[in-house]
Design a protein around this motif. Structure first.
Motif, PDB file in Angstrom:
ATOM      1  N   ILE A 128       0.817  -1.216   0.000  1.00  0.00           N
ATOM      2  CA  ILE A 128       0.000   0.000   0.000  1.00  0.00           C
ATOM      3  C   ILE A 128       0.848   1.261   0.000  1.00  0.00           C
ATOM      4  N   VAL A 129       1.837   1.308   0.866  1.00  0.00           N
ATOM      5  CA  VAL A 129       2.665   2.520   0.969  1.00  0.00           C
ATOM      6  C   VAL A 129       3.440   2.756  -0.322  1.00  0.00           C
ATOM      7  N   SER A 130       4.072   1.728  -0.829  1.00  0.00           N
ATOM      8  CA  SER A 130       4.839   1.848  -2.070  1.00  0.00           C
ATOM      9  C   SER A 130       3.932   2.216  -3.248  1.00  0.00           C
ATOM     10  N   ASP A 131       2.738   1.610  -3.298  1.00  0.00           N
ATOM     11  CA  ASP A 131       1.788   1.942  -4.367  1.00  0.00           C
ATOM     12  C   ASP A 131       1.403   3.416  -4.307  1.00  0.00           C
ATOM     13  N   PHE A 132       1.195   3.924  -3.096  1.00  0.00           N
ATOM     14  CA  PHE A 132       0.807   5.326  -2.929  1.00  0.00           C
ATOM     15  C   PHE A 132       1.952   6.263  -3.317  1.00  0.00           C
ATOM     16  N   LEU A 133       3.159   5.939  -2.893  1.00  0.00           N
ATOM     17  CA  LEU A 133       4.300   6.817  -3.146  1.00  0.00           C
ATOM     18  C   LEU A 133       4.826   6.728  -4.577  1.00  0.00           C
ATOM     19  N   PHE A 134       4.920   5.518  -5.121  1.00  0.00           N
ATOM     20  CA  PHE A 134       5.575   5.322  -6.415  1.00  0.00           C
ATOM     21  C   PHE A 134       4.650   4.786  -7.506  1.00  0.00           C
ATOM     22  N   GLY A 135       3.450   4.347  -7.137  1.00  0.00           N
ATOM     23  CA  GLY A 135       2.533   3.759  -8.113  1.00  0.00           C
ATOM     24  C   GLY A 135       2.818   2.282  -8.312  1.00  0.00           C
ATOM     25  N   ARG A 136       1.931   1.642  -9.001  1.00  0.00           N
ATOM     26  CA  ARG A 136       2.088   0.216  -9.295  1.00  0.00           C
ATOM     27  C   ARG A 136       2.904   0.034 -10.565  1.00  0.00           C
ATOM     28  N   LYS A 137       3.389  -1.189 -10.752  1.00  0.00           N
ATOM     29  CA  LYS A 137       4.168  -1.518 -11.937  1.00  0.00           C
ATOM     30  C   LYS A 137       3.331  -2.416 -12.845  1.00  0.00           C
ATOM     31  N   ALA A 138       3.657  -2.386 -14.119  1.00  0.00           N
ATOM     32  CA  ALA A 138       2.975  -3.248 -15.089  1.00  0.00           C
ATOM     33  C   ALA A 138       4.029  -4.006 -15.880  1.00  0.00           C
ATOM     34  N   MET A 139       3.646  -5.188 -16.350  1.00  0.00           N
ATOM     35  CA  MET A 139       4.529  -5.946 -17.230  1.00  0.00           C
ATOM     36  C   MET A 139       3.660  -6.740 -18.199  1.00  0.00           C
ATOM     37  N   PRO A 140       4.178  -6.992 -19.388  1.00  0.00           N
ATOM     38  CA  PRO A 140       3.422  -7.815 -20.337  1.00  0.00           C
ATOM     39  C   PRO A 140       3.262  -9.237 -19.793  1.00  0.00           C
ATOM     40  N   LEU A 141       2.272  -9.926 -20.282  1.00  0.00           N
ATOM     41  CA  LEU A 141       2.038 -11.297 -19.850  1.00  0.00           C
ATOM     42  C   LEU A 141       3.215 -12.171 -20.278  1.00  0.00           C
ATOM     43  N   PRO A 142       3.830 -12.897 -19.343  1.00  0.00           N
ATOM     44  CA  PRO A 142       4.963 -13.762 -19.702  1.00  0.00           C
ATOM     45  C   PRO A 142       4.535 -14.907 -20.612  1.00  0.00           C
ATOM     46  N   GLN A 143       5.405 -15.277 -21.542  1.00  0.00           N
ATOM     47  CA  GLN A 143       5.124 -16.398 -22.443  1.00  0.00           C
ATOM     48  C   GLN A 143       5.082 -17.712 -21.679  1.00  0.00           C
ATOM     49  N   ALA A 144       5.985 -17.880 -20.725  1.00  0.00           N
ATOM     50  CA  ALA A 144       6.038 -19.101 -19.929  1.00  0.00           C
ATOM     51  C   ALA A 144       6.038 -18.711 -18.462  1.00  0.00           C
ATOM     52  N   GLN A 145       5.288 -19.445 -17.674  1.00  0.00           N
ATOM     53  CA  GLN A 145       5.252 -19.186 -16.245  1.00  0.00           C
ATOM     54  C   GLN A 145       4.757 -20.425 -15.517  1.00  0.00           C
ATOM     55  N   ILE A 146       5.116 -20.505 -14.259  1.00  0.00           N
ATOM     56  CA  ILE A 146       4.699 -21.618 -13.418  1.00  0.00           C
ATOM     57  C   ILE A 146       3.821 -21.053 -12.319  1.00  0.00           C
ATOM     58  N   VAL A 147       2.634 -21.620 -12.157  1.00  0.00           N
ATOM     59  CA  VAL A 147       1.714 -21.174 -11.115  1.00  0.00           C
ATOM     60  C   VAL A 147       1.800 -22.163  -9.972  1.00  0.00           C
ATOM     61  N   HIS A 148       2.188 -21.671  -8.806  1.00  0.00           N
ATOM     62  CA  HIS A 148       2.275 -22.465  -7.595  1.00  0.00           C
ATOM     63  C   HIS A 148       1.151 -22.016  -6.667  1.00  0.00           C
ATOM     64  N   SER A 149       0.975 -22.684  -5.556  1.00  0.00           N
ATOM     65  CA  SER A 149      -0.138 -22.355  -4.660  1.00  0.00           C
ATOM     66  C   SER A 149      -0.105 -20.918  -4.154  1.00  0.00           C
ATOM     67  N   ASN A 150       1.085 -20.341  -3.956  1.00  0.00           N
ATOM     68  CA  ASN A 150       1.133 -18.960  -3.471  1.00  0.00           C
ATOM     69  C   ASN A 150       2.125 -18.072  -4.223  1.00  0.00           C
ATOM     70  N   ARG A 151       2.585 -18.513  -5.397  1.00  0.00           N
ATOM     71  CA  ARG A 151       3.516 -17.676  -6.165  1.00  0.00           C
ATOM     72  C   ARG A 151       3.473 -18.027  -7.650  1.00  0.00           C
ATOM     73  N   LEU A 152       3.967 -17.089  -8.445  1.00  0.00           N
ATOM     74  CA  LEU A 152       4.150 -17.297  -9.882  1.00  0.00           C
ATOM     75  C   LEU A 152       5.633 -17.181 -10.175  1.00  0.00           C
ATOM     76  N   LEU A 153       6.148 -18.065 -11.012  1.00  0.00           N
ATOM     77  CA  LEU A 153       7.537 -17.991 -11.454  1.00  0.00           C
ATOM     78  C   LEU A 153       7.540 -17.621 -12.926  1.00  0.00           C
ATOM     79  N   VAL A 154       8.298 -16.568 -13.253  1.00  0.00           N
ATOM     80  CA  VAL A 154       8.334 -16.068 -14.632  1.00  0.00           C
ATOM     81  C   VAL A 154       9.783 -16.017 -15.111  1.00  0.00           C
ATOM     82  N   PRO A 155       9.994 -15.930 -16.422  1.00  0.00           N
ATOM     83  CA  PRO A 155      11.368 -15.845 -16.940  1.00  0.00           C
ATOM     84  C   PRO A 155      12.102 -14.596 -16.442  1.00  0.00           C
ATOM     85  N   GLU A 156      13.417 -14.686 -16.347  1.00  0.00           N
ATOM     86  CA  GLU A 156      14.264 -13.587 -15.878  1.00  0.00           C
ATOM     87  C   GLU A 156      14.075 -12.325 -16.722  1.00  0.00           C
ATOM     88  N   ALA A 157      13.830 -12.478 -18.009  1.00  0.00           N
ATOM     89  CA  ALA A 157      13.681 -11.331 -18.907  1.00  0.00           C
ATOM     90  C   ALA A 157      12.524 -10.416 -18.501  1.00  0.00           C
TER      91      ALA A 157
END
Length: 165
Positions: A128-157
């Motif tokens: 919340i604090v970071s969103d208020f001070l600096f705004g949110r970030k956006a990224m294009p949808l990754p081509q490959a990703q792994i969905v885990h129960s509490n996290r997403l893993l995306v390519p380094e790029a």
């Protein structure tokens, strides 16, 4: 750009008689195909079961309502329980890491094209604090990703493709 969470809570209206069929409770997305599979709609009557609408059956996705040609588009929820599909509320709040262990943020929202249902990107939050001070970030949808129960893993790029909104 449209955000998926903007659809939650919208009324679902029928064009043939003007009645409100229900309200959008959640959406089901297929991350690997980068599409919205459908919507989960609450019933108008108490003690009625939730129903689903396949995204292709939607006539128009408006800013204030979802429009259907008629109520025959409603299906049992089981039709959207497909392998590889996730409910948006299950994905929201998952942490996103790169393959090399770099923390990118938490998934706050998903961008999409309303005409096609194509997923185009993620909106990330650092709190919340970071969103208020600096705004949110956006990224294009990754081509490959792994969905885990509490996290997403995306390519380094993907870390190079983050940008401020």
């Amino acid at each position: 750009m449209y955000r998926i969470t903007e659809l939650i809570g919208l009324p679902v209206l029928s064009l043939d008689d003007g009645k409100q069929i229900g309200e959008v409770q959640d959406l089901v997305v297929d991350i690997s195909k980068a599409t919205i599979c459908g919507l989960l709609v609450s019933a108008e009557a108490w003690f009625s079961e939730c129903r689903s609408i396949i995204f292709g059956d939607i006539f128009r996705t408006g800013t204030d309502a979802i429009m259907l040609r008629d109520a025959s588009c409603l299906q049992p929820i089981a039709l959207l329980d497909l392998e590889g599909c996730f409910r948006v509320q299950e994905l929201a709040g998952k942490t996103i890491y790169t393959e090399t262990g770099l923390y990118l943020g938490m998934l706050a929202d998903i961008f999409f094209q309303p005409q096609t249902g194509e997923l185009t990107g993620y909106e990330l939050s650092d709190g919340i604090v970071s969103d208020f001070l600096f705004g949110r970030k956006a990224m294009p949808l990754p081509q490959a990703q792994i969905v885990h129960s509490n996290r997403l893993l995306v390519p380094e790029a993907m870390s190079q493709l983050l940008h401020s909104e």
